[in-house]
Design a protein around this motif. Structure first.
Motif, PDB file in Angstrom:
ATOM      1  N   MET A  86       0.238  -1.033   0.244  1.00 59.06           N
ATOM      2  CA  MET A  86      -0.019  -0.169  -0.382  1.00 59.06           C
ATOM      3  C   MET A  86       1.015   1.213  -0.057  1.00 59.06           C
ATOM      4  O   MET A  86       0.341   2.123  -0.658  1.00 59.06           O
ATOM      5  CB  MET A  86      -0.765  -0.335   0.604  1.00 59.06           C
ATOM      6  N   ILE A  87       2.250   1.360   0.713  1.00 56.65           N
ATOM      7  CA  ILE A  87       3.205   2.466   0.863  1.00 56.65           C
ATOM      8  C   ILE A  87       3.833   2.681   0.442  1.00 56.65           C
ATOM      9  O   ILE A  87       3.944   3.196  -0.475  1.00 56.65           O
ATOM     10  CB  ILE A  87       2.760   2.143   2.614  1.00 56.65           C
ATOM     11  N   SER A  88       4.807   1.275   0.512  1.00 59.64           N
ATOM     12  CA  SER A  88       6.137   1.786  -0.325  1.00 59.64           C
ATOM     13  C   SER A  88       6.494   1.230  -1.520  1.00 59.64           C
ATOM     14  O   SER A  88       7.623   2.231  -1.527  1.00 59.64           O
ATOM     15  CB  SER A  88       7.025  -0.010   0.954  1.00 59.64           C
ATOM     16  N   TYR A  89       5.977   0.016  -1.407  1.00 53.45           N
ATOM     17  CA  TYR A  89       6.256   0.438  -3.463  1.00 53.45           C
ATOM     18  C   TYR A  89       5.744   1.196  -4.192  1.00 53.45           C
ATOM     19  O   TYR A  89       6.283   1.941  -5.207  1.00 53.45           O
ATOM     20  CB  TYR A  89       5.260  -1.490  -3.137  1.00 53.45           C
ATOM     21  N   PRO A  90       4.768   1.970  -3.722  1.00 57.66           N
ATOM     22  CA  PRO A  90       4.066   2.911  -4.479  1.00 57.66           C
ATOM     23  C   PRO A  90       4.872   4.202  -4.377  1.00 57.66           C
ATOM     24  O   PRO A  90       4.919   4.719  -5.717  1.00 57.66           O
ATOM     25  CB  PRO A  90       2.179   3.295  -4.014  1.00 57.66           C
ATOM     26  N   VAL A  91       5.267   4.180  -2.910  1.00 54.92           N
ATOM     27  CA  VAL A  91       5.944   5.572  -3.197  1.00 54.92           C
ATOM     28  C   VAL A  91       7.111   5.679  -3.816  1.00 54.92           C
ATOM     29  O   VAL A  91       7.601   6.390  -4.292  1.00 54.92           O
ATOM     30  CB  VAL A  91       6.308   5.787  -1.173  1.00 54.92           C
ATOM     31  N   MET A  92       7.908   4.537  -3.908  1.00 56.09           N
ATOM     32  CA  MET A  92       8.826   4.612  -4.379  1.00 56.09           C
ATOM     33  C   MET A  92       8.616   3.990  -5.766  1.00 56.09           C
ATOM     34  O   MET A  92       9.424   5.070  -6.540  1.00 56.09           O
ATOM     35  CB  MET A  92       9.946   2.935  -4.644  1.00 56.09           C
ATOM     36  N   VAL A  93       7.897   4.260  -6.815  1.00 54.77           N
ATOM     37  CA  VAL A  93       7.199   4.396  -7.849  1.00 54.77           C
ATOM     38  C   VAL A  93       7.146   5.860  -8.646  1.00 54.77           C
ATOM     39  O   VAL A  93       7.773   6.309  -9.302  1.00 54.77           O
ATOM     40  CB  VAL A  93       6.349   3.799  -8.626  1.00 54.77           C
ATOM     41  N   ILE A  94       6.660   6.388  -7.445  1.00 62.09           N
ATOM     42  CA  ILE A  94       5.875   8.105  -7.537  1.00 62.09           C
ATOM     43  C   ILE A  94       7.608   8.271  -7.747  1.00 62.09           C
ATOM     44  O   ILE A  94       7.620   8.966  -8.996  1.00 62.09           O
ATOM     45  CB  ILE A  94       5.361   8.348  -6.361  1.00 62.09           C
ATOM     46  N   MET A  95       8.423   8.043  -6.995  1.00 64.04           N
ATOM     47  CA  MET A  95       9.597   9.040  -6.308  1.00 64.04           C
ATOM     48  C   MET A  95      10.652   9.007  -7.718  1.00 64.04           C
ATOM     49  O   MET A  95      10.709   9.553  -8.542  1.00 64.04           O
ATOM     50  CB  MET A  95      10.313   8.887  -5.657  1.00 64.04           C
ATOM     51  N   PHE A  96      11.110   7.633  -7.811  1.00 65.18           N
ATOM     52  CA  PHE A  96      11.842   7.636  -9.038  1.00 65.18           C
ATOM     53  C   PHE A  96      11.343   7.383  -9.813  1.00 65.18           C
ATOM     54  O   PHE A  96      11.651   7.597 -10.813  1.00 65.18           O
ATOM     55  CB  PHE A  96      12.089   5.769  -9.382  1.00 65.18           C
ATOM     56  N   GLY A  97       9.802   6.912 -10.689  1.00 66.97           N
ATOM     57  CA  GLY A  97       8.945   7.675 -12.129  1.00 66.97           C
ATOM     58  C   GLY A  97       8.785   8.539 -12.135  1.00 66.97           C
ATOM     59  O   GLY A  97       9.958   9.019 -13.450  1.00 66.97           O
ATOM     60  N   ILE A  98       9.410  10.001 -11.464  1.00 67.76           N
ATOM     61  CA  ILE A  98       9.107  11.721 -11.785  1.00 67.76           C
ATOM     62  C   ILE A  98      10.620  11.719 -12.223  1.00 67.76           C
ATOM     63  O   ILE A  98      10.720  12.288 -12.712  1.00 67.76           O
ATOM     64  CB  ILE A  98       8.456  11.780 -10.959  1.00 67.76           C
ATOM     65  N   GLU A 121      10.693  -0.648  11.583  1.00 68.28           N
ATOM     66  CA  GLU A 121      11.058  -1.278  11.470  1.00 68.28           C
ATOM     67  C   GLU A 121      11.550  -1.315  10.176  1.00 68.28           C
ATOM     68  O   GLU A 121      12.978  -1.128   9.433  1.00 68.28           O
ATOM     69  CB  GLU A 121      11.642  -2.536  11.977  1.00 68.28           C
ATOM     70  N   ALA A 122      10.557  -1.836   9.595  1.00 72.57           N
ATOM     71  CA  ALA A 122       9.834  -1.578   8.028  1.00 72.57           C
ATOM     72  C   ALA A 122      10.139  -0.503   6.946  1.00 72.57           C
ATOM     73  O   ALA A 122       9.833  -0.103   5.772  1.00 72.57           O
ATOM     74  CB  ALA A 122       9.086  -2.232   7.530  1.00 72.57           C
ATOM     75  N   GLN A 123      10.752   0.539   8.353  1.00 78.08           N
ATOM     76  CA  GLN A 123       9.981   2.371   7.507  1.00 78.08           C
ATOM     77  C   GLN A 123       8.406   2.415   6.729  1.00 78.08           C
ATOM     78  O   GLN A 123       8.846   3.444   5.721  1.00 78.08           O
ATOM     79  CB  GLN A 123      11.014   2.493   6.711  1.00 78.08           C
ATOM     80  N   LEU A 124       7.954   2.430   7.820  1.00 80.42           N
ATOM     81  CA  LEU A 124       6.351   2.254   7.269  1.00 80.42           C
ATOM     82  C   LEU A 124       6.223   3.231   8.141  1.00 80.42           C
ATOM     83  O   LEU A 124       5.102   4.013   7.031  1.00 80.42           O
ATOM     84  CB  LEU A 124       5.689   1.349   7.617  1.00 80.42           C
ATOM     85  N   ILE A 125       6.246   3.216   8.564  1.00 76.24           N
ATOM     86  CA  ILE A 125       5.646   4.670   9.851  1.00 76.24           C
ATOM     87  C   ILE A 125       6.633   4.936  11.053  1.00 76.24           C
ATOM     88  O   ILE A 125       8.473   4.376  10.410  1.00 76.24           O
ATOM     89  CB  ILE A 125       5.025   3.935  10.949  1.00 76.24           C
ATOM     90  N   TRP A 126       7.173   6.105  11.341  1.00 75.49           N
ATOM     91  CA  TRP A 126       7.697   7.305  12.163  1.00 75.49           C
ATOM     92  C   TRP A 126       7.613   6.460  13.707  1.00 75.49           C
ATOM     93  O   TRP A 126       6.871   6.010  14.512  1.00 75.49           O
ATOM     94  CB  TRP A 126       7.749   8.618  11.799  1.00 75.49           C
ATOM     95  N   ASN A 127       8.668   6.441  14.423  1.00 73.69           N
ATOM     96  CA  ASN A 127       8.280   6.388  15.364  1.00 73.69           C
ATOM     97  C   ASN A 127       7.777   7.167  16.516  1.00 73.69           C
ATOM     98  O   ASN A 127       8.223   8.924  16.372  1.00 73.69           O
ATOM     99  CB  ASN A 127      10.230   5.983  16.574  1.00 73.69           C
ATOM    100  N   GLU A 128       7.464   7.132  17.827  1.00 73.06           N
ATOM    101  CA  GLU A 128       6.216   8.171  18.386  1.00 73.06           C
ATOM    102  C   GLU A 128       7.177   9.250  18.536  1.00 73.06           C
ATOM    103  O   GLU A 128       8.431   9.661  18.996  1.00 73.06           O
ATOM    104  CB  GLU A 128       5.807   7.758  19.699  1.00 73.06           C
ATOM    105  N   GLY A 129       6.164  10.197  18.288  1.00 73.17           N
ATOM    106  CA  GLY A 129       6.946  11.967  19.358  1.00 73.17           C
ATOM    107  C   GLY A 129       8.367  12.556  17.735  1.00 73.17           C
ATOM    108  O   GLY A 129       8.524  13.303  17.526  1.00 73.17           O
ATOM    109  N   SER A 130       8.120  11.338  16.831  1.00 72.90           N
ATOM    110  CA  SER A 130       9.338  12.043  14.682  1.00 72.90           C
ATOM    111  C   SER A 130       8.457  13.511  14.159  1.00 72.90           C
ATOM    112  O   SER A 130       7.378  13.709  14.563  1.00 72.90           O
ATOM    113  CB  SER A 130       9.184  10.683  14.697  1.00 72.90           C
TER     114      SER A 130
END
Length: 278
Positions: free
Chosen positions: A17-29, A89-98
Motif C-alpha cells: 500500500m505504501i512503500s512500493y507505490p512511494v518508490m514508483v512515484i518518486m523514482f518514476g518522476i 523497522e520496516a520504515q512504514l511509519i516513524w517512531n512516536e514523537g518524530s
C-alpha cells in the motif's frame, strides 16, 4: 473487531500500500525528468522541478496512505506493540514523537477510529507456544557465515599481495593488515565451541550478561538496524542490573526463529508460574 491478521501479513500489506507505490512515484518522476534532461528535451530548471516534485508527491502519497494503513492494521492485528515496532523497522511509519510522523494526513473519521484503537495499547501482546521448540536451545557461531566472511577476507588478502607485487606498498600493507586481523578474529570465532545464547523456560543466558530469569527480563526483542546498505540484527533486552544487546548476524539462527524462541519460552515460563500457584 476481528483480529485475524498477523503482524507479518499487516507489514506486507503496508509495503504494497505504501512503500512500493512511494518508490514508483518518486523514482518514476525523477527518472523521467533525468531522461528528458539528458535527451535535451527539457531545460535543467525543469529537471530540478521534476526531482523536487517526485520527492514531494511521494511524501504526500505516504502522508495520506499511511493513516489508512494504520487504522486498518492496528484494528485487525492483536499484538499492536509488536506491529508498531516492526512497522517502524520496516520504515512504514516513524517512531512516536518524530517530527516526520506529524506530517501524516488524517480525516475526521480516521482520527476517531484511531482514538478508539488506543485502548489496545494498554493490553500486553499475546503469543502462542510453538510445541516444536525443544526444552532448551543453544545458539552458536555459524560456520557457514564465518566461511563466507573468510572468503571475502582472503580475496582482500590476495589483493594486498598483488599490490605488493606492483610495488604499491602503502595500500598493500594496509589491506594485508586489515585482512589478516579479521581473518584471525573469524578463526577465533570458528574455534569457539561455547554457546553464545542459551534460551529455555527459565530465562536467557549470554556470554556477556550471564543468566537472567524471565521474571527479570523486560523489553526483549529482536531488531534489525540499518547502517547504509548493510544491516545488523540484535537480540536485546533489559534486566535489573543493566541491558543486553547481542549481534546475531554470525550466529546459527535468524530473526524470525529467534523471535519465535523468545515468545515460546516466555509463554512456557508463564505457564509454569500459573501451575505453581494452582
Amino acid at each position: 473487531m476481528y483480529e485475524t491478521v498477523t503482524v507479518d501479513e499487516a507489514i506486507n500489506r503496508g509495503r504494497r500500500m505504501i512503500s512500493y507505490p512511494v518508490m514508483v512515484i518518486m523514482f518514476g518522476i525523477i527518472g523521467v525528468s533525468v531522461y528528458l534532461s539528458t535527451q535535451n528535451l527539457i531545460p535543467v530548471s525543469y529537471l530540478i522541478i521534476g526531482i523536487v516534485s517526485g520527492l514531494l508527491l511521494g511524501w504526500l502519497y505516504w502522508s495520506f496512505m499511511v493513516t489508512k494503513w494504520k487504522v486498518w492494521a492496528f484494528d485487525n492485528v492483536r499484538n499492536v506493540h509488536e506491529l508498531q515496532r516492526k512497522a517502524v523497522e520496516a520504515q512504514l511509519i516513524w517512531n512516536e514523537g518524530s517530527f516526520w510522523g506529524k506530517t501524516e494526513i488524517w480525516n475526521s473519521a480516521d482520527k476517531d477510529k484511531w482514538a478508539q484503537l488506543q485502548d489496545k495499547f494498554n493490553q500486553n501482546d499475546v503469543f502462542e507456544e510453538d510445541l516444536s521448540v525443544p526444552q532448551e536451545t543453544a545458539i552458536y557461531y555459524s560456520k557457514s557465515a564465518i566461511l563466507v566472511q573468510c572468503i571475502v577476507l582472503l580475496l582482500c588478502l590476495g589483493l594486498g599481495i598483488y599490490l605488493f607485487i606492483i610495488k604499491q606498498y602503502i595500500g598493500a600493507v594496509l589491506l594485508c593488515a586489515f585482512a589478516g586481523y579479521f581473518i584471525y578474529t573469524e578463526y577465533k570465532k570458528a574455534m569457539n565451541k561455547d554457546a553464545q545464547i542459551i534460551l529455555n523456560d527459565k530465562g536467557i543466558e549470554t556470554i556477556s550478561a550471564g543468566f537472567v530469569a524471565w521474571k527479570d527480563i523486560t523489553d526483549d526483542e529482536v531488531v534489525t538496524i540499518q547502517a547504509g546498505k548493510s544491516s545488523n540484527t540484535y537480540l536485546q533486552y533489559n534486566y535489573p542490573d543493566g541491558s543486553e544487546k547481542v549481534n546475531i548476524n554470525e550466529f546459527d539462527t535468524n530473526k524470525k526463529a529467534l523471535e519465535n524462541l523468545l515468545h515460546t519460552y516466555r509463554v512456557r515460563s508463564e505457564k509454569k508460574v500459573i501451575a505453581c500457584k494452582i
